[in-house]
Write an enzyme that holds these catalytic residues in place. Structure first.
Site, PDB file in Angstrom:
ATOM      1  N   ASP A  21       0.847  -1.197   0.000  1.00 27.95           N
ATOM      2  CA  ASP A  21       0.000   0.000   0.000  1.00 27.95           C
ATOM      3  C   ASP A  21       0.883   1.248   0.000  1.00 27.95           C
ATOM      4  OD1 ASP A  21      -2.135   1.508   2.573  1.00 27.95           O
ATOM      5  OD2 ASP A  21      -1.826   2.006   0.447  1.00 27.95           O
ATOM      6  N   ASN A  23      -0.226   4.522  -0.585  1.00 29.21           N
ATOM      7  CA  ASN A  23      -0.834   5.795  -0.148  1.00 29.21           C
ATOM      8  C   ASN A  23      -1.554   5.641   1.186  1.00 29.21           C
ATOM      9  OD1 ASN A  23      -2.895   4.179  -0.975  1.00 29.21           O
ATOM     10  ND2 ASN A  23      -4.021   5.791  -2.064  1.00 29.21           N
ATOM     11  N   ASP A  25      -3.904   3.858   2.535  1.00 32.47           N
ATOM     12  CA  ASP A  25      -5.358   3.758   2.752  1.00 32.47           C
ATOM     13  C   ASP A  25      -5.727   2.333   3.176  1.00 32.47           C
ATOM     14  OD1 ASP A  25      -6.475   3.391  -0.745  1.00 32.47           O
ATOM     15  OD2 ASP A  25      -4.953   2.355   0.459  1.00 32.47           O
ATOM     16  N   ASP A  29      -1.861  -1.246  -3.924  1.00 34.97           N
ATOM     17  CA  ASP A  29      -2.123  -0.459  -5.145  1.00 34.97           C
ATOM     18  C   ASP A  29      -0.951  -0.588  -6.119  1.00 34.97           C
ATOM     19  OD1 ASP A  29      -1.724   1.956  -2.678  1.00 34.97           O
ATOM     20  OD2 ASP A  29      -0.123   1.422  -4.078  1.00 34.97           O
ATOM     21  N   ASP A  98      -5.092 -10.355 -15.947  1.00 36.92           N
ATOM     22  CA  ASP A  98      -6.148 -11.329 -15.640  1.00 36.92           C
ATOM     23  C   ASP A  98      -7.364 -10.966 -16.502  1.00 36.92           C
ATOM     24  OD1 ASP A  98      -6.592 -12.988 -12.514  1.00 36.92           O
ATOM     25  OD2 ASP A  98      -7.841 -13.212 -14.320  1.00 36.92           O
ATOM     26  N   ASP A 199      -9.714 -16.309 -16.781  1.00 36.26           N
ATOM     27  CA  ASP A 199     -10.535 -16.785 -15.670  1.00 36.26           C
ATOM     28  C   ASP A 199     -11.625 -17.748 -16.149  1.00 36.26           C
ATOM     29  OD1 ASP A 199     -11.143 -16.273 -12.810  1.00 36.26           O
ATOM     30  OD2 ASP A 199     -13.079 -15.671 -13.624  1.00 36.26           O
ATOM     31  N   GLU A 256      -7.477 -20.689 -16.976  1.00 38.09           N
ATOM     32  CA  GLU A 256      -7.848 -21.301 -15.701  1.00 38.09           C
ATOM     33  C   GLU A 256      -9.014 -22.225 -16.004  1.00 38.09           C
ATOM     34  OE1 GLU A 256     -10.398 -19.496 -13.026  1.00 38.09           O
ATOM     35  OE2 GLU A 256      -9.514 -20.366 -11.231  1.00 38.09           O
ATOM     36  N   HIS A 324      -4.562 -17.157  -5.262  1.00 37.31           N
ATOM     37  CA  HIS A 324      -5.426 -16.342  -4.402  1.00 37.31           C
ATOM     38  C   HIS A 324      -6.718 -17.061  -4.004  1.00 37.31           C
ATOM     39  CE1 HIS A 324      -6.912 -16.074  -8.394  1.00 37.31           C
ATOM     40  NE2 HIS A 324      -8.037 -15.555  -7.947  1.00 37.31           N
ATOM     41  N   ASP A 325      -6.969 -18.228  -4.630  1.00 44.09           N
ATOM     42  CA  ASP A 325      -8.186 -18.998  -4.313  1.00 44.09           C
ATOM     43  C   ASP A 325      -7.907 -20.172  -3.387  1.00 44.09           C
ATOM     44  OD1 ASP A 325      -9.425 -18.832  -7.722  1.00 44.09           O
ATOM     45  OD2 ASP A 325      -9.807 -17.512  -6.002  1.00 44.09           O
TER      46      ASP A 325
HETATM   47  O1  TEU Z   1     -11.939 -19.041  -9.808  1.00 47.06           O
HETATM   48  C1  TEU Z   1     -12.714 -20.060 -10.414  1.00 47.06           C
HETATM   49  C2  TEU Z   1     -12.915 -21.147  -9.489  1.00 47.06           C
HETATM   50  O2  TEU Z   1     -13.142 -22.250  -9.875  1.00 47.06           O
HETATM   51  C3  TEU Z   1     -12.832 -20.797  -8.056  1.00 47.06           C
HETATM   52  O3  TEU Z   1     -14.132 -20.353  -7.712  1.00 47.06           O
HETATM   53  C4  TEU Z   1     -12.432 -22.005  -7.254  1.00 47.06           C
HETATM   54  O4  TEU Z   1     -13.025 -23.153  -7.766  1.00 47.06           O
HETATM   55  C5  TEU Z   1     -12.909 -21.839  -5.881  1.00 47.06           C
HETATM   56  O5  TEU Z   1     -12.664 -20.512  -5.535  1.00 47.06           O
HETATM   57  C6  TEU Z   1     -12.132 -22.781  -4.982  1.00 47.06           C
HETATM   58  O6  TEU Z   1     -12.290 -22.329  -3.684  1.00 47.06           O
HETATM   59  C7  TEU Z   1     -11.854 -17.870 -10.605  1.00 47.06           C
HETATM   60  C8  TEU Z   1     -11.067 -16.835  -9.818  1.00 47.06           C
HETATM   61  O7  TEU Z   1      -9.742 -17.319  -9.605  1.00 47.06           O
HETATM   62  C9  TEU Z   1     -11.779 -16.615  -8.515  1.00 47.06           C
HETATM   63  O8  TEU Z   1     -11.040 -15.737  -7.670  1.00 47.06           O
HETATM   64  C10 TEU Z   1     -13.151 -16.015  -8.816  1.00 47.06           C
HETATM   65  O9  TEU Z   1     -13.878 -15.915  -7.611  1.00 47.06           O
HETATM   66  C11 TEU Z   1     -13.927 -16.901  -9.803  1.00 47.06           C
HETATM   67  O10 TEU Z   1     -13.154 -17.370 -10.896  1.00 47.06           O
HETATM   68  C12 TEU Z   1     -15.052 -16.080 -10.430  1.00 47.06           C
HETATM   69  O11 TEU Z   1     -14.487 -15.112 -11.270  1.00 47.06           O
HETATM   70 CA    CA Z   2      -3.411   2.076  -1.249  1.00 46.18          CA
END
Ligand code: TEU
Ligand code: CA
Length: 551
Positions: A21, A23, A25, A29, A98, A199, A256, A324-325
């Site tokens: 971050d 700035n 907040d 960013d 993405d 995605d 993905e 991130h998932d």
């Molecule tokens: O994720 C697709 C997806 O299959 C995920 O929902 C995953 O199966 C699930 O989160 C497992 O816990 C993509 C993106 O990476 C995700 O961040 C988004 O929420 C999703 O598509 C919808 O765009």
């Molecule tokens: Ca920020």
């Protein structure tokens, strides 16, 4: 094997909201990323994948796009983006964006128009249907809500959303919609981006009849991926997109692709006339029973079988432990019971995955062994998937099961802020961040590891340098080596050079008879400094050059 830049890359995945971050907040960013480019150069990565940075109401943290060509206000401006892209390129780092085109935000102008009337020119950009007997057009469940349909009073029809109700699915049957997407993609390419992570790209084609899913219990809603994943017309759309956007450019696209398997994966690649590579989910589902929340023990034999089959099934893999998932890799597949086992197992995981044949994708924080976060209450959650699951569980009377699943597999585990140092908020921001900071930031952070030659960070830096400077570790053929259940061992062979990679994936010492006598200096990288000839220590992992081709 055609040599390409994206095969000779280690991609660092940045979740901008939690990276840095600038700035104060409390939200990461683009200028914060610019500040950390020197760190990326020092680490040795040569590509970056940014999670969505486009204007969004953030119902699903940017995966609900309101404007594909405006930067999300809290992330900065298009000028900040241009500076970031320029500085990354100046430092020899490519940028992968993405692309979320299975759906948009319900606040996107296309959907605002589409829902105005059945005659609106944008109506057919989305999937609208009349209800059946006053109910949804079919029984599909969504990833984030019980039903995949929401009723619109204005035009008295239902619209499809495989994810949240604020993420209406685009209608890929509509050529004008497809053209609009391709034009947007080309404008990003013309700005100089080097590729896209796409995605859930294998969900964009739906079965034309949108038939009910079959279920063996009388659930009202049924998860019907057989009717919205890997549908025949998908390949036409991907080939069309390839021609309209990728052909003639020195770029890369990684899809993905949930629900893909080793038998149908090549139908998405077709020697890059569709996608260059995919993210498969079989590893991500390896410890799921009835659902991701129903957690099974991680099986090393299953892991070995799965990874070996993927190494042989497609010409080129993507290699990743998390994103991130997904939960943090060292918590999920390693061992965080002690500091020693966390460090040893994190290094072992790094060797096991990132010396396979494929493009490595490192998720921010993986390189310092960041762990899952001990959330203690519902109001600390930020992710719509976990929040909706928790609320449904509350109503359904299975809250204990749900909370246990959220702690183990919830996506917020991967979204706590990057831990830069042991100052307030882990050096991420001077302001309270948008999500809680993992309390272990005082022990686990970049600063404390950067100057420590025994750290996970130093190990990753050496691993990246080793991999990217070595054609055999990039292009070499993979062959699994037999061994005990807990040992994942393989060779990489290229022309007359061969490397042996050995990983004891368990916390117990195990006999492992090497067929060759090693010379000590052939150990190019290891999480131990001393090696027994026929015994692997707990989580011991190493890579050895075998010199000329050994059988
Ligand atoms: O994720 C697709 C997806 O299959 C995920 O929902 C995953 O199966 C699930 O989160 C497992 O816990 C993509 C993106 O990476 C995700 O961040 C988004 O929420 C999703 O598509 C919808 O765009
Ligand atoms: Ca920020």
């Amino acid at each position: 094997m055609k040599h390409q830049w994206w095969k000779e890359s280690v991609v660092y995945q940045i979740y901008p909201r939690s990276f840095k971050d600038s700035n104060q907040d409390g939200i990461g960013d683009l200028r914060g990323i610019i500040q950390q480019i020197d760190y990326l150069v020092w680490l040795g990565v040569n590509a970056v994948w940014l999670n969505p940075i486009y204007d969004s109401p953030n119902d699903d943290m940017g995966y609900d796009i309101r404007d594909y060509e405006t930067i999300m206000t809290e992330f900065g401006t298009m000028e900040d983006f241009d500076e970031l892209l320029d500085k990354l390129h100046q430092n020899g780092i490519r940028l992968i964006m993405d692309l979320v085109v299975n759906h948009t935000s319900d606040e996107h102008p296309w959907f605002v128009e589409s829902r105005k009337s059945k005659e609106n020119p944008y109506r057919d950009f989305y999937i609208w249907r009349e209800g059946k007997d006053g109910k949804e057009p079919n029984n599909w469940a969504s990833f984030f809500t019980p039903s995949a349909w929401d009723y619109d009073e204005e035009t008295q029809e239902w619209y499809l959303h495989l994810f949240s109700k604020k993420q209406p699915d685009l209608n890929w049957n509509n050529k004008q919609m497809r053209e609009s997407v391709y034009q947007m993609m080309n404008r990003w390419f013309d700005k100089g981006v080097d590729g896209f992570r796409m995605d859930v790209i294998n969900l964009i084609a739906k079965h034309p009849d949108l038939p009910d899913g079959e279920s063996d219990n009388n659930n009202r809603y049924v998860f019907s991926d057989r009717y919205f994943a890997m549908q025949p017309k998908l390949h036409d759309y991907l080939r069309e997109m390839r021609k309209a956007c990728f052909d003639g450019r020195d770029c890369m696209c990684v899809g993905e692709t949930p629900f893909v398997n080793t038998n149908n994966a090549n139908s998405l690649l077709e020697s890059s006339s569709q996608l260059d590579m995919i993210f498969q989910f079989e590893l991500m589902d390896i410890d799921s029973k009835s659902s991701k929340w129903d957690v099974a023990e991680f099986s090393v034999p299953k892991f070995k079988q799965l990874m070996s089959s993927w190494q042989k099934a497609v010409p080129w893999n993507s290699l990743f432990w998390s994103n991130h998932d997904q939960p943090r890799a060292v918590s999920r597949f390693g061992d965080v019971s002690t500091e020693e086992s966390r460090v040893l197992s994190a290094k072992m995981l790094a060797i096991a995955m990132h010396l396979l044949k494929g493009t490595s994708f490192l998720y921010q924080g993986e390189e310092i062994g960041m762990t899952n976060c001990a959330f203690s209450s519902f109001d600390q959650l930020r992710d719509i998937e976990s929040i909706n699951f928790y609320r449904n569980a509350e109503n359904g009377g299975y809250l204990d099961f749900a909370w246990n699943g959220i702690l183990k597999k919830g996506r917020d585990n991967a979204r706590t802020v990057m831990q830069w140092d042991d100052t307030k908020n882990a050096g991420f921001s001077k302001t309270e961040p948008w999500i809680m900071v993992n309390p272990n930031y005082t022990q686990i952070n970049v600063a404390s590891q950067q100057s420590n030659p025994n750290s996970i960070l130093d190990f990753y830096r050496n691993l990246i340098q080793l991999k990217l400077s070595n054609e055999t570790l990039i292009y070499g053929e993979f062959d699994l080596i037999d061994g005990p259940d807990s040992v994942f061992s393989y060779t990489r062979t290229y022309q007359d050079e061969q490397y042996l990679i050995v990983c004891n994936m368990k916390n117990e010492a195990v006999r492992f008879d090497f067929s060759q006598e090693f010379i000590q200096d052939a150990f190019l990288l290891s999480n131990y400094t001393f090696h027994y000839k026929n015994l692997l220590q707990p989580y011991e992992a190493f890579v050895v050059r075998l010199g000329k081709n050994h059988d």
